[in-house]
Design an enzyme around this catalytic site. Structure first.
Site, short mmCIF file in Angstrom:
data_model
loop_
_atom_site.label_atom_id
_atom_site.label_comp_id
_atom_site.label_asym_id
_atom_site.label_seq_id
_atom_site.Cartn_x
_atom_site.Cartn_y
_atom_site.Cartn_z
N GLU A 61 0.54 -0.81 -0.20
CA GLU A 61 -0.10 -0.14 -0.06
C GLU A 61 1.24 1.37 0.10
OE1 GLU A 61 -0.32 -2.57 1.63
OE2 GLU A 61 -2.52 -3.08 1.60
N PHE A 120 -11.60 -7.44 13.97
CA PHE A 120 -10.82 -8.16 13.23
C PHE A 120 -10.19 -6.85 12.13
CE2 PHE A 120 -9.24 -10.53 8.95
CZ PHE A 120 -8.05 -10.42 9.72
N GLN A 121 -8.72 -6.38 11.79
CA GLN A 121 -8.32 -6.01 10.93
C GLN A 121 -8.72 -4.21 10.99
OE1 GLN A 121 -7.81 -6.89 6.99
NE2 GLN A 121 -6.44 -8.23 7.52
N LYS A 138 -17.34 -1.04 5.97
CA LYS A 138 -17.95 -1.78 4.75
C LYS A 138 -19.35 -2.42 4.51
CE LYS A 138 -16.61 -7.10 3.51
NZ LYS A 138 -16.88 -8.13 4.52
N MET A 183 23.89 8.91 2.39
CA MET A 183 23.89 9.73 3.07
C MET A 183 23.83 10.39 4.13
SD MET A 183 23.60 12.99 2.39
CE MET A 183 22.38 14.05 1.14
C1 FAD Z 1 17.97 14.78 2.18
C2 FAD Z 1 17.11 16.12 1.58
C3 FAD Z 1 17.96 17.14 1.51
C4 FAD Z 1 17.78 18.53 1.56
N1 FAD Z 1 18.48 19.45 1.08
C5 FAD Z 1 17.69 20.49 0.91
C6 FAD Z 1 17.97 21.43 0.00
O1 FAD Z 1 20.10 21.98 0.10
N2 FAD Z 1 17.52 22.59 -0.67
C7 FAD Z 1 16.20 22.65 -0.28
O2 FAD Z 1 15.71 23.64 -0.40
N3 FAD Z 1 15.25 21.39 0.57
C8 FAD Z 1 16.13 20.08 0.72
N4 FAD Z 1 15.70 19.22 1.27
C9 FAD Z 1 14.32 18.99 0.40
C10 FAD Z 1 13.03 20.20 1.70
O3 FAD Z 1 13.72 19.06 3.04
C11 FAD Z 1 12.32 21.24 1.80
O4 FAD Z 1 11.22 19.21 1.54
C12 FAD Z 1 11.71 21.90 0.77
O5 FAD Z 1 13.13 23.05 1.07
C13 FAD Z 1 10.83 22.68 0.88
O6 FAD Z 1 10.91 23.25 -0.52
P1 FAD Z 1 8.83 24.03 -0.52
O7 FAD Z 1 9.03 25.38 0.51
O8 FAD Z 1 9.27 25.16 -1.99
O9 FAD Z 1 8.40 23.04 -0.87
P2 FAD Z 1 6.55 22.21 -0.08
O10 FAD Z 1 7.38 22.05 0.73
O11 FAD Z 1 5.39 21.87 -0.81
O12 FAD Z 1 6.01 24.14 0.32
C14 FAD Z 1 5.45 24.46 -0.17
C15 FAD Z 1 4.77 25.82 0.13
O13 FAD Z 1 3.71 26.96 -1.17
C16 FAD Z 1 2.56 27.32 -0.69
N5 FAD Z 1 1.72 27.38 -1.90
C17 FAD Z 1 1.16 25.97 -1.97
N6 FAD Z 1 0.26 26.07 -3.08
C18 FAD Z 1 0.63 27.34 -3.05
C19 FAD Z 1 0.08 28.45 -3.88
N7 FAD Z 1 -1.10 28.15 -4.86
N8 FAD Z 1 0.19 29.47 -3.49
C20 FAD Z 1 1.14 30.47 -3.02
N9 FAD Z 1 2.04 29.67 -1.91
C21 FAD Z 1 1.19 28.10 -2.11
C22 FAD Z 1 2.26 25.77 0.52
O14 FAD Z 1 1.46 26.57 1.41
C23 FAD Z 1 3.78 25.49 1.58
O15 FAD Z 1 4.12 26.29 2.71
C24 FAD Z 1 16.48 18.33 1.05
C25 FAD Z 1 15.78 16.71 1.68
C26 FAD Z 1 16.38 15.71 1.64
C27 FAD Z 1 15.57 14.59 1.97
C1 TPP Z 2 12.34 5.56 5.28
C2 TPP Z 2 13.33 6.37 5.71
N1 TPP Z 2 14.15 4.63 6.52
C3 TPP Z 2 15.22 6.07 6.89
C4 TPP Z 2 16.20 7.47 5.89
C5 TPP Z 2 17.13 8.05 6.29
N2 TPP Z 2 18.01 7.82 5.11
C6 TPP Z 2 18.38 9.30 4.98
S1 TPP Z 2 19.27 9.14 3.53
C7 TPP Z 2 19.82 7.64 3.87
C8 TPP Z 2 20.49 6.49 3.04
C9 TPP Z 2 19.99 6.19 1.61
O1 TPP Z 2 21.23 5.36 1.13
P1 TPP Z 2 20.14 4.52 -0.60
O2 TPP Z 2 19.53 4.53 -0.51
O3 TPP Z 2 21.60 3.87 -0.65
O4 TPP Z 2 20.73 6.08 -1.11
P2 TPP Z 2 22.79 6.75 -1.04
O5 TPP Z 2 22.14 7.86 -0.01
O6 TPP Z 2 23.73 5.94 -1.38
O7 TPP Z 2 22.43 7.22 -2.81
C10 TPP Z 2 19.20 7.06 4.68
C11 TPP Z 2 19.18 5.94 5.47
C12 TPP Z 2 14.89 7.78 5.74
N3 TPP Z 2 14.63 9.02 4.33
N4 TPP Z 2 13.87 7.53 5.08
#
Ligand code: FAD
Ligand code: TPP
Ligand code: MG
Length: 572
Positions: free
Chosen positions: A49, A111-112, A161, A473
């Protein structure tokens, strides 16, 4: 006409224009699945799912429509939870429909039985428990309305259901939805707009922070017009990438933890930040106390609760970004910031940022090279979904997104396992698009069972596994902050080529850069899903990096000399 609750569900989905449903059957939604056979909406049987939830999310992000996923009660519903939270954190409109145990058994540990509305209360925009067949149609209509209007988000409808089974006399009622207290249509006051215009006209070092809201509101041309007229450089969030073409001269690139160094420096030195549909996530701001302290701030945002949540702003314009930008454009006069732009250009240095393809081949295969090559051989036109980790950041850095909405990734929740199922969902939204998913060896294994879904449905996506033998990472954080104590990050992988073949799909392996092109071409020319196992350098890291909570301008830079060219000038 006489209809069962289950039939009412499908007829309502048809009226809502639903193209496809992703899901998994079970006891509590058997009536729904039985009725489904009499309706023309295609159903995709996921293998978990969570996969169905990400497919619906990927479909929604690639189509701009509301995605739909279904599950049974109990374990089916709880398996959706990660997918619901993923959609919620990234404002993705998805309607989740779960079956619930017969209403008179609710509360008796039947159940479930799980209290899925209780569980998902904090991760849905709204949710409903329906125990009365008479409530099904209008509840579903409300769910779609809430999911897509205002700040989009997931809505869950849990249907007992017996309500699915009950037979009633029913006519479709398409009267407008009225929800007292729900205001998705707020507009900024003219006086606030005028104050914003004054700040915009007097700024010397403005930077636009373009976020996911640009794509969600379809404000791409308004953003471009605004940036060009006011000569303002644009920094993008991870989820905002492609809001402005990567090759647009005013596009600076990504901001934040793994953003380009000059982007973060420009933000820190700016005197006006224009935040357009972004929520100042902590990956974006770093230390809030030192974040752009010399800048006035204007925030255009549809959700009032985002204004002053993380960063205090001088002006908050609450409304749809596209409409608000159009209103601003009626007043904004052209500006000249050539000095400021030249200064940022100087910070960029002469090294062309992503021009890494001409580097000498030292016999190692770097993830950045692979991703940059995929960009080249797909002419930058592919729809790319990613998983979470280093490969995700390298995709943000090295795949230049010129076409809006072609980058789909889990930003807010950072959900490993998102890549493959979201790509499958996206392919349903854009059947003619070349769809790639760039995944890590770790994350791919979380939802790799969805290869069976792709095989059964005949869906073609190309899977690029960036196989570094590590949960990369996390390994990188251990390298930087835990004295290289690699606890639980080395990961032994199965033979991914054989995994593909076990599904009747094509698997390829690439160990040298010279083989990348032919593998990408082979994937493009092969019918059906192709999995490519890219055996890349194991201990490479993503640079620059702002350590969590550090000042945005304090970035860890790639040590020199390095096999890879740095993405910005050394001296910064
Ligand atoms: C490993 C990892 C590393 C990351 N590193 C970075 C990084 O270096 N830099 C980075 O930028 N992000 C990074 N992120 C992503 C970060 O965590 C956020 O998800 C991201 O910055 C959110 O971007 P956002 O605010 O544009 O989008 P969202 O979180 O989707 O927010 C969108 C905003 O826009 C608003 N909005 C929606 N519709 C409208 C509309 N019609 N008009 C006006 N406003 C609207 C919403 O209310 C919301 O506040 C990383 C994520 C991961 C997993
Ligand atoms: C469901 C979930 N569990 C744990 C993490 C923490 N986490 C962030 S990045 C990462 C490593 C991902 O490894 P891989 O998929 O091999 O990608 P790589 O960073 O090597 O490109 C982990 C464990 C996560 N983001 N999501
Ligand atoms: Mg890995």
């Amino acid at each position: 006409m006489k209809r069962t609750g289950a039939q009412i569900v499908w007829e309502t989905l048809m009226r809502e224009g639903v193209d496809v449903v992703f899901g998994y059957p079970g006891g509590a939604n058997l009536p729904l699945y039985d009725a489904m056979l009499d309706y023309p909406i295609p159903h995709v049987l996921a293998r978990h799912e969570q996969g169905a939830a990400h497919m619906a999310d990927g479909f929604s992000r690639a189509s701009g429509k509301v995605g739909v996923a279904m599950a049974t009660s109990g374990p089916g519903a709880t398996n959706l939870v990660t997918g619901i939270a993923t959609a919620s954190m990234d404002s993705s409109p998805v309607v989740f429909i779960t079956g619930q145990v017969v209403s008179r058994f609710i509360g008796y540990d039947a159940f479930q039985e799980t209290d899925v509305t209780g569980i998902t209360l904090p991760i849905t925009k709204h949710n409903y428990l329906v125990t009365d067949v008479d409530e099904i149609a209008h509840t579903l209509r409300e769910a779609f309305y809430i999911a897509r209007t205002g700040r989009p988000g997931p809505v869950l409808v849990d249907i007992a259901k017996d309500a699915q089974q009950a037979l009633i006399e029913w006519e479709y009622d398409d009267s407008p939805i009225r929800l007292p207290g729900y205001r998705p249509d707020l507009r900024p006051a003219l006086s606030e707009l005028q104050k914003a215009v004054e700040l915009i006209q007097s700024a010397k070092r403005p930077v636009i922070l373009a976020g996911h809201g640009v794509l969600l509101s379809g404000a791409m041309s308004e953003l471009q017009e605004f940036a060009q007229r006011t000569s303002t450089p644009v920094a993008l969030t991870l989820l905002g990438l492609s809001g402005l073409p990567a090759d647009h001269p005013l596009n600076l690139g990504m901001m934040g933890m793994h953003g380009e160094a000059w982007v973060n420096h420009a933000i820190q030195e700016s005197d006006l930040l224009l935040a357009f549909g972004m929520r100042f996530d902590d990956r974006v701001t770093g230390n809030l106390k030192t974040y752009a302290t010399g800048a006035k701030k204007i925030h255009i945002e549809i959700d009032p609760s985002e204004i002053n949540k993380n960063v205090r702003v001088d002006i908050g314009l609450i409304g749809d970004l596209r409409e608000t930008l159009a209103m601003l454009l009626e007043f904004v006069e052209p500006c000249d910031h050539s000095e400021w732009l030249a200064y940022i250009d100087e910070m960029k240095g002469s090294s062309a940022v992503r021009d890494i393809q001409n580097l000498p081949d030292d016999g190692h295969l770097y993830a950045a090279h692979v991703i940059n090559d995929i960009w080249r051989y797909t002419n930058g036109n592919a729809l790319v979904t990613t998983d979470v980790g280093q490969h995700q950041m390298w995709t943000a850095q090295y795949y230049k997104f010129n076409v809006p909405g072609k980058m789909i990734t889990s930003g807010g929740l950072g959900t490993m396992g998102f890549g493959l199922p979201s790509a499958i969902g996206a392919k349903y939204a854009q059947p003619d698009a070349e769809v790639w998913t760039i995944v890590g060896d770790g994350g791919f294994q979380m939802t790799q069972a969805e290869l069976a879904t792709a095989a059964q449905e005949g869906v073609k996506v190309n899977v690029a596994i960036i196989n570094n033998g590590y949960l990369g990472m996390v390994r990188q954080w251990q390298e930087f902050f835990y004295q290289r104590r690699y606890s639980a990050t080395p990961i032994r992988n199965p033979d991914f080529v054989k995994i593909a073949e076990a599904h009747g799909l094509t698997g390829l392996r690439v160990t040298e850069r010279a083989e990348v092109e032919s593998a990408v071409r082979a994937a493009q020319q092969t019918d059906g899903t192709v999995v490519i196992d890219f055996r890349v350098e194991q201990e490479d890291s993503v640079y620059p990096m702002v350590p969590a909570g550090a000042d945005l301008h304090n970035m860890i830079r790639r040590p020199m000399p390095s096999a890879l060219v740095e993405t910005t000038q050394d001296s910064l």
